[in-house]
Design a protein around this motif. Structure first.
Motif, mmCIF file in Angstrom:
data_model
loop_
_atom_site.group_PDB
_atom_site.id
_atom_site.type_symbol
_atom_site.label_atom_id
_atom_site.label_comp_id
_atom_site.label_asym_id
_atom_site.label_seq_id
_atom_site.Cartn_x
_atom_site.Cartn_y
_atom_site.Cartn_z
ATOM 1 N N ILE A 121 0.616 -1.273 -0.321
ATOM 2 C CA ILE A 121 -0.298 -0.272 0.305
ATOM 3 C C ILE A 121 1.355 1.297 -0.206
ATOM 4 O O ILE A 121 1.569 0.742 0.720
ATOM 5 C CB ILE A 121 -0.997 -0.042 1.358
ATOM 6 N N ASP A 122 0.947 1.837 -1.076
ATOM 7 C CA ASP A 122 1.497 3.461 -0.618
ATOM 8 C C ASP A 122 0.879 4.592 0.031
ATOM 9 O O ASP A 122 2.095 4.738 0.713
ATOM 10 C CB ASP A 122 1.451 4.103 -2.725
ATOM 11 N N LEU A 123 -0.264 4.709 -0.226
ATOM 12 C CA LEU A 123 -0.839 5.522 1.235
ATOM 13 C C LEU A 123 -2.336 4.731 1.471
ATOM 14 O O LEU A 123 -3.237 4.505 0.962
ATOM 15 C CB LEU A 123 -1.273 6.590 -0.004
ATOM 16 N N LEU A 124 -2.357 4.804 2.350
ATOM 17 C CA LEU A 124 -3.108 4.352 3.371
ATOM 18 C C LEU A 124 -4.259 5.466 4.602
ATOM 19 O O LEU A 124 -3.709 6.063 5.331
ATOM 20 C CB LEU A 124 -2.675 3.675 4.509
ATOM 21 N N PHE A 125 -5.254 5.261 3.731
ATOM 22 C CA PHE A 125 -6.002 6.797 5.359
ATOM 23 C C PHE A 125 -7.512 5.635 5.870
ATOM 24 O O PHE A 125 -8.719 4.831 4.882
ATOM 25 C CB PHE A 125 -6.799 7.776 4.564
ATOM 26 N N VAL A 126 -6.954 5.600 7.127
ATOM 27 C CA VAL A 126 -8.821 5.031 8.145
ATOM 28 C C VAL A 126 -8.743 6.046 8.984
ATOM 29 O O VAL A 126 -8.482 6.775 9.741
ATOM 30 C CB VAL A 126 -7.938 3.758 8.602
ATOM 31 N N GLY A 127 -10.367 6.309 9.033
ATOM 32 C CA GLY A 127 -11.100 7.255 9.995
ATOM 33 C C GLY A 127 -12.142 6.712 9.815
ATOM 34 O O GLY A 127 -13.488 7.066 8.826
ATOM 35 N N GLY A 131 -5.177 7.749 -12.769
ATOM 36 C CA GLY A 131 -4.274 7.779 -13.259
ATOM 37 C C GLY A 131 -3.116 7.249 -13.258
ATOM 38 O O GLY A 131 -1.857 6.785 -14.031
ATOM 39 N N SER A 132 -2.504 7.097 -11.750
ATOM 40 C CA SER A 132 -1.056 7.078 -12.158
ATOM 41 C C SER A 132 -1.358 5.400 -11.092
ATOM 42 O O SER A 132 -1.816 4.708 -11.224
ATOM 43 C CB SER A 132 -0.309 8.097 -10.006
ATOM 44 N N ASP A 133 0.364 5.478 -10.963
ATOM 45 C CA ASP A 133 -0.170 4.002 -10.145
ATOM 46 C C ASP A 133 0.799 4.322 -8.625
ATOM 47 O O ASP A 133 1.032 2.593 -8.267
ATOM 48 C CB ASP A 133 1.584 3.202 -10.761
ATOM 49 N N VAL A 134 -0.301 5.082 -8.051
ATOM 50 C CA VAL A 134 -0.319 4.993 -6.370
ATOM 51 C C VAL A 134 -1.102 4.153 -6.059
ATOM 52 O O VAL A 134 -2.290 4.660 -6.312
ATOM 53 C CB VAL A 134 -0.468 5.936 -5.907
ATOM 54 N N ASN A 135 -0.911 3.539 -5.435
ATOM 55 C CA ASN A 135 -2.364 2.236 -4.492
ATOM 56 C C ASN A 135 -2.753 3.103 -3.538
ATOM 57 O O ASN A 135 -1.724 2.635 -1.980
ATOM 58 C CB ASN A 135 -1.618 1.590 -4.188
ATOM 59 N N PHE A 136 -3.768 3.930 -3.140
ATOM 60 C CA PHE A 136 -4.595 4.609 -2.284
ATOM 61 C C PHE A 136 -5.281 4.095 -1.383
ATOM 62 O O PHE A 136 -6.927 3.482 -2.378
ATOM 63 C CB PHE A 136 -4.908 5.879 -2.304
ATOM 64 N N HIS A 137 -5.335 2.808 -0.551
ATOM 65 C CA HIS A 137 -6.340 2.486 0.139
ATOM 66 C C HIS A 137 -7.240 3.491 1.125
ATOM 67 O O HIS A 137 -6.725 2.981 2.261
ATOM 68 C CB HIS A 137 -5.803 0.864 0.656
ATOM 69 N N LYS A 138 -8.335 2.883 1.217
ATOM 70 C CA LYS A 138 -9.010 4.203 1.922
ATOM 71 C C LYS A 138 -10.106 3.271 2.372
ATOM 72 O O LYS A 138 -10.859 2.459 2.152
ATOM 73 C CB LYS A 138 -9.434 5.171 0.909
ATOM 74 N N VAL A 139 -10.472 3.362 3.999
ATOM 75 C CA VAL A 139 -11.448 2.502 4.764
ATOM 76 C C VAL A 139 -11.892 3.563 5.680
ATOM 77 O O VAL A 139 -11.569 4.384 6.034
ATOM 78 C CB VAL A 139 -10.540 1.755 5.923
ATOM 79 N N LEU A 140 -13.442 3.987 5.183
ATOM 80 C CA LEU A 140 -14.063 5.149 5.980
ATOM 81 C C LEU A 140 -15.408 4.477 6.901
ATOM 82 O O LEU A 140 -16.094 3.940 6.245
ATOM 83 C CB LEU A 140 -14.897 5.685 4.822
ATOM 84 N N PHE A 143 -18.006 2.634 2.528
ATOM 85 C CA PHE A 143 -17.796 2.879 3.553
ATOM 86 C C PHE A 143 -18.090 1.726 4.910
ATOM 87 O O PHE A 143 -19.108 0.714 4.490
ATOM 88 C CB PHE A 143 -19.016 3.289 4.537
ATOM 89 N N ILE A 144 -17.347 1.441 5.997
ATOM 90 C CA ILE A 144 -17.539 0.040 6.612
ATOM 91 C C ILE A 144 -18.661 0.733 7.959
ATOM 92 O O ILE A 144 -19.405 2.168 8.450
ATOM 93 C CB ILE A 144 -16.533 -0.190 7.630
ATOM 94 N N PHE A 145 -19.700 -0.079 8.716
ATOM 95 C CA PHE A 145 -19.618 0.740 9.662
ATOM 96 C C PHE A 145 -19.712 0.070 10.952
ATOM 97 O O PHE A 145 -20.432 -0.030 12.208
ATOM 98 C CB PHE A 145 -22.006 0.613 9.338
ATOM 99 N N LYS A 146 -18.847 -0.958 10.840
ATOM 100 C CA LYS A 146 -18.181 -1.433 12.507
ATOM 101 C C LYS A 146 -16.716 -1.023 12.713
ATOM 102 O O LYS A 146 -15.871 -1.670 11.772
ATOM 103 C CB LYS A 146 -18.241 -2.924 12.350
ATOM 104 N N PRO A 147 -15.744 -0.624 13.724
ATOM 105 C CA PRO A 147 -14.882 -0.412 13.552
ATOM 106 C C PRO A 147 -13.328 -1.648 13.749
ATOM 107 O O PRO A 147 -14.095 -2.010 13.580
ATOM 108 C CB PRO A 147 -14.684 0.656 15.248
ATOM 109 N N ILE A 148 -12.627 -0.923 13.159
ATOM 110 C CA ILE A 148 -11.964 -2.497 13.029
ATOM 111 C C ILE A 148 -11.024 -2.097 13.878
ATOM 112 O O ILE A 148 -11.073 -0.686 15.107
ATOM 113 C CB ILE A 148 -10.862 -2.339 11.545
ATOM 114 N N SER A 149 -10.230 -2.970 14.468
ATOM 115 C CA SER A 149 -9.437 -3.581 15.854
ATOM 116 C C SER A 149 -8.317 -2.974 15.830
ATOM 117 O O SER A 149 -8.206 -2.699 14.477
ATOM 118 C CB SER A 149 -9.435 -4.815 16.086
ATOM 119 N N HIS A 150 -7.386 -2.750 17.125
ATOM 120 C CA HIS A 150 -5.995 -2.409 16.729
ATOM 121 C C HIS A 150 -5.564 -3.057 15.859
ATOM 122 O O HIS A 150 -4.351 -2.491 14.906
ATOM 123 C CB HIS A 150 -5.600 -1.501 17.990
#
Length: 343
Positions: free
Chosen positions: A160-166, A185-194, A220-227
């Motif tokens: 994962i090049d860039l991650l957002f979880v929040g 269009g870039s080759d950056v893998n941006f993984h998002k967990v909202l 979106f997810i509706f249950k928070p992920i664990s640490h």
């Protein structure tokens, strides 16, 4: 010695704090900082503050009465969402020999106006927000922390090049969307967990918030992920995105989890430039209105951070400082008459 600990569970952080305090004290008794944590309970608090205040007083009175014979020597409150001045006075009446400590992991601008008045009724008060500390001399500054799950977590792979979880609050979704579009269009893998706290909130925003009119529920997810899950994701990422609330200037928990995980940090919080861990090779502050992430930053190697700096932001060091802080001025003792907010 025993500690009465009052805090919201807040994505499981209260459990980690309780575990840390149990290394220092014989007993730690933890309670939520509000009578109800359900969505409907929160709605009642906002719509009917008078009724909610009476319910909260009864709740904290019961907590005090349950623990009056347990040798409570420390009362530690984090934020104290529903803890009124009257409730604090009652607690002080029941535990006259205890040191009362208060910690704000939120900014004044994002809390009820009554939060300011509570400070006078504590022996020690600290905040994660440097602007609040500067403007309110009763507060001492102590940044937040990361828990041990995020330290020395070696990745099996970095894919994962860039991650957002929040949580998708305020303008977060809009900022994430802008960044996503800029990387198209870039080759950056941006993984998002909202994360959205409930489907009711999701559909309400779909109706009333223009920034949500084009979103999909599948985003979106509706249950928070664990640490454990989150630390696993972060260990696979080269860089992690942090978006703080505009009403705050302190470092978010995510900022410090990124530090503990030895990942690069991209943040909309300009205060990070003055942080002890700041290095432009590791940390990038971006404009939340026009967020731009240079590809070179994502591709360049991360520089190691001094271990002493990292240790300062651990939960162990945080607890040491909270309970090592000395009272500036002893808080006013409660009046002889016990408050009678409820019948």
């Amino acid at each position: 010695m025993s500690v009465l600990f009052i805090s919201s569970s807040f994505f499981g952080y209260a459990k980690h704090i309780k575990n840390e305090l149990e290394k220092k004290f014989e007993n730690v008794f933890w309670y939520e900082d509000r009578p109800s944590t359900s969505f409907l309970g929160k709605v009642k608090t906002r719509l009917f503050p008078g009724i909610a205040e009476k319910m909260a007083f009864r709740y904290f009175k019961r907590i005090a009465d349950e623990n009056r014979d347990k040798n409570i020597r420390e009362v530690f409150v984090i934020k104290g969402e529903s803890l009124s001045v009257e409730s604090i006075k009652y607690l002080r009446k029941v535990f006259p020999d205890a040191i009362f400590r208060l910690y704000f992991w939120d900014g004044y601008k994002n809390m009820p106006s009554s939060s300011f008045a509570k400070v006078d009724h504590f022996d020690v008060a600290l905040s994660f927000d440097p602007v609040d500390v500067k403007n309110d001399t009763r507060l001492q500054y102590r940044p937040l922390f990361f828990v041990s799950d995020y330290q020395n977590n070696k990745p099996s792979k970095t894919d994962i090049d860039l991650l957002f979880v929040g949580t998708a609050h305020t303008d977060r979704y809009k900022i994430v969307k802008k960044i996503d579009e800029s990387l198209t269009g870039s080759d950056v893998n941006f993984h998002k967990v909202l994360y959205c706290p409930s489907r009711i909130i999701y559909w309400a925003r779909r109706v009333f918030d223009p920034s949500f009119w084009s979103v999909k529920k599948d985003d979106f997810i509706f249950k928070p992920i664990s640490h454990k899950e989150l630390s696993g994701l972060m260990s696979r990422a080269g860089a992690v995105l942090d978006i703080e609330r505009t009403a705050q200037t302190g470092f978010t928990m995510r900022t410090l989890e990124i530090l503990g995980s030895a990942r690069k940090l991209i943040t909309t919080n300009p205060s990070v430039i003055g942080a002890s861990f700041y290095d432009p090779k590791n940390v990038l502050a971006i404009d939340r209105k026009n967020p731009a992430i240079p590809k070179d930053f994502l591709r360049s190697p991360r520089i190691d951070v001094d271990e002493a700096i990292i240790a300062y932001y651990s939960i162990a060091a945080w607890a040491d400082e909270i309970f090592g802080a000395l009272p500036k001025v002893r808080a006013k003792r409660p009046e002889q008459q016990v408050p009678t907010l409820v019948d």
